[in-house]
Scaffold this motif. Structure first.
Motif, PDB file in Angstrom:
ATOM      1  N   GLY A 121       0.814  -1.212   0.000  1.00  0.00           N
ATOM      2  CA  GLY A 121       0.000   0.000   0.000  1.00  0.00           C
ATOM      3  C   GLY A 121       0.846   1.261   0.000  1.00  0.00           C
ATOM      4  O   GLY A 121       0.475   2.269  -0.626  1.00  0.00           O
ATOM      5  N   ARG A 126      -1.487   4.178  -0.477  1.00  0.00           N
ATOM      6  CA  ARG A 126      -2.795   3.737   0.039  1.00  0.00           C
ATOM      7  C   ARG A 126      -2.633   3.306   1.484  1.00  0.00           C
ATOM      8  O   ARG A 126      -1.754   2.536   1.829  1.00  0.00           O
ATOM      9  CB  ARG A 126      -3.324   2.560  -0.786  1.00  0.00           C
ATOM     10  N   TYR A 128      -3.772   1.336   4.899  1.00  0.00           N
ATOM     11  CA  TYR A 128      -4.440   0.075   5.225  1.00  0.00           C
ATOM     12  C   TYR A 128      -5.870   0.358   5.705  1.00  0.00           C
ATOM     13  O   TYR A 128      -6.101   1.222   6.543  1.00  0.00           O
ATOM     14  CB  TYR A 128      -3.667  -0.658   6.323  1.00  0.00           C
ATOM     15  N   LEU A 163      -5.209  -5.077  -3.484  1.00  0.00           N
ATOM     16  CA  LEU A 163      -5.032  -4.878  -2.053  1.00  0.00           C
ATOM     17  C   LEU A 163      -6.368  -4.928  -1.317  1.00  0.00           C
ATOM     18  O   LEU A 163      -6.443  -5.424  -0.183  1.00  0.00           O
ATOM     19  CB  LEU A 163      -4.328  -3.549  -1.786  1.00  0.00           C
TER      20      LEU A 163
END
Length: 465
Positions: A121, A126, A128, A163
């Motif tokens: 991530g 990004r 979590y 993800l």
């Protein structure tokens, strides 16, 4: 020393057998095969058995796979393991620069999976848990500001979706692993948690725990009566050896699997409290799974008959773990002299969901549902009691039992059950969806054909038969 009190000794020759017996605590080895291992253990240790114990072990071991001509069982000798995230981790390694190829074992490790998701991530900026496809993705300008403007929208979306799926997969892995642990605890109590050194400190104690756990791990049989009790004549013979030399018996290890008053009376108070804390944790985990299954399903509480859409597997596994944890918890409170707690806090038992055909069978042959079902329906839900949202004192449970003709003590509603009496040893049957089949090869064929599964596989069954 007389033969009846001859002690098994831990030596270099017994070490491999003890290791195998310890491994069986998390497996579903047939009791006959565990009895054979126990015979091997005593032989390796040079232990002279008394006539009764020798005859009892031989009664079971003569049916072990090592002595049968086919040497085969159609049933899995392990509890079902969840499918890990190996495939997703392999895909992540191909798409993300900072994610390395990892061993297959990492796909079963939730901590390792989460760490790799977080690492990947960071590569696309990004966080979590940011899984909303419309709100949490970065647009072209935001990607440029984050320093990843060279990644196209298509490639960015591909990584973002992966993800998001990996986080969902992680949640499933954690849930299924918890279910597996709960299933083993419901069957074999805390035997699976015993570290090797504690388990193997006394070979006689190890032999009893391994055999009793193998019996407890046996699958349920399709019946309208009671299931077979784990404590049989072979377990009783092994336990008598422990009773005959109490100063050498590992009573604390024994209490993990067999918490009778006789066993708990030999355990130090600090160890009893340690077990009580452990069972408190099991109760909370089981209650969480029960609540989750309850919220996702519309259970018929007054009959506990399975309806379409009910997650009966999770419910029944968690219900069995709850019942086991509750029984051990009651036994420990009694031994510690803390029964007064039950006057204020006495959570009820939880019945399993029953298939409609079994319920009909009960009504035709036994006149109706088990009275415990009606008591359960009148009491607060166990997870509400654990959270303190509803009160469930002993007086409330006793009143519900009285209205439904149930003995609260003998029925295990307000205290530990009496110690079980030894039952007769019966060979482990080959089961196909709970139905006993004599021949393991035929059982494999029937299982592959879907016979007894309730599914429409008549054509496949016809090909096999």
């Amino acid at each position: 020393m007389c033969a009846s009190s001859s002690r098994a000794v831990r030596t270099d020759r017994t070490e491999p057998v003890l290791r195998e017996l310890h491994a069986s605590l998390t497996l579903r080895r047939r009791p006959e095969d565990v009895a054979q291992l126990i015979q091997n253990l005593f032989t390796a240790g040079g232990t002279e058995l008394d006539v009764t114990t020798r005859a009892a072990l031989e009664k079971a071991a003569e049916h072990s796979l090592s002595r049968l001509w086919h040497g085969y069982t159609s049933m899995r000798e392990d509890f079902a393991r969840p499918v890990g995230a190996q495939r997703q981790l392999g895909r992540a390694a191909a798409l993300f620069t900072d994610v390395p190829q990892v061993p297959a074992s990492d796909g079963d490790d939730p901590a390792r999976i989460e760490a790799l998701i977080r690492t990947a991530g960071e590569e696309i900026q990004r966080r979590y848990g940011d899984n909303d496809f419309g709100r949490d993705r970065l647009n072209r300008a935001e990607r440029a500001d984050a320093g990843i403007g060279e990644i196209s929208k298509r490639q960015y979306n591909k990584r973002f979706r992966l993800l998001r799926r990996m986080e969902a997969k992680l949640a499933r892995v954690v849930h299924e692993q918890r279910r597996r642990e709960v299933t083993m605890t419901g069957k074999g109590a805390l035997a699976r948690t015993l570290p090797y050194e504690l388990f193997a400190a006394d070979p006689d104690t190890a032999a009893f725990i391994a055999y009793l756990t193998a019996r407890a791990h046996m699958r349920s049989v399709f019946t309208n009566g009671k299931q077979r009790r784990p404590y049989d004549e072979i377990a009783d013979a092994l336990f008598r050896r422990l009773r005959d030399r109490p100063e050498r018996t590992n009573w604390y290890a024994l209490a993990h699997a067999h918490p009778t008053a006789e066993v708990l009376g030999q355990v130090a108070d600090d160890d009893l409290k340690r077990l009580l804390v452990h069972w408190n944790q099991v109760l909370r985990v089981a209650a969480g799974l029960l609540e989750d299954a309850w919220n996702r399903s519309r259970l018929e509480r007054h009959s506990m008959i399975v309806r379409p859409g009910n997650d009966s597997s999770t419910w029944n596994q968690a219900a069995q773990a709850w019942s086991t944890a509750r029984a051990h918890w009651f036994a420990l409170l009694t031994e510690l002299g803390e029964e007064a707690i039950l006057d204020r806090f006495c959570p009820g038992k939880v019945p399993r969901l029953m298939a409609a055909d079994v319920a009909y069978w009960h009504r035709k042959t036994r006149g109706g549902l088990h009275p415990d079902t009606y008591v359960w329906a009148e009491l607060p839900l166990p997870w509400e009691v654990l959270r303190g949202e509803r009160e469930c004192p002993r007086s409330l449970v006793e009143a519900a039992c009285a209205r439904n003709g149930v003995d609260p003590v003998a029925g295990g509603w307000t205290g530990p059950r009496p110690a079980a009496k030894a039952v007769r040893f019966i060979r482990t049957p080959e089961l196909v969806h709970g139905v006993a089949v004599r021949d393991p090869l035929m059982a494999s064929a029937l299982r592959s054909a879907g016979v007894f599964s309730g599914r429409n596989k008549r054509e496949a069954a016809g090909e096999w038969l």
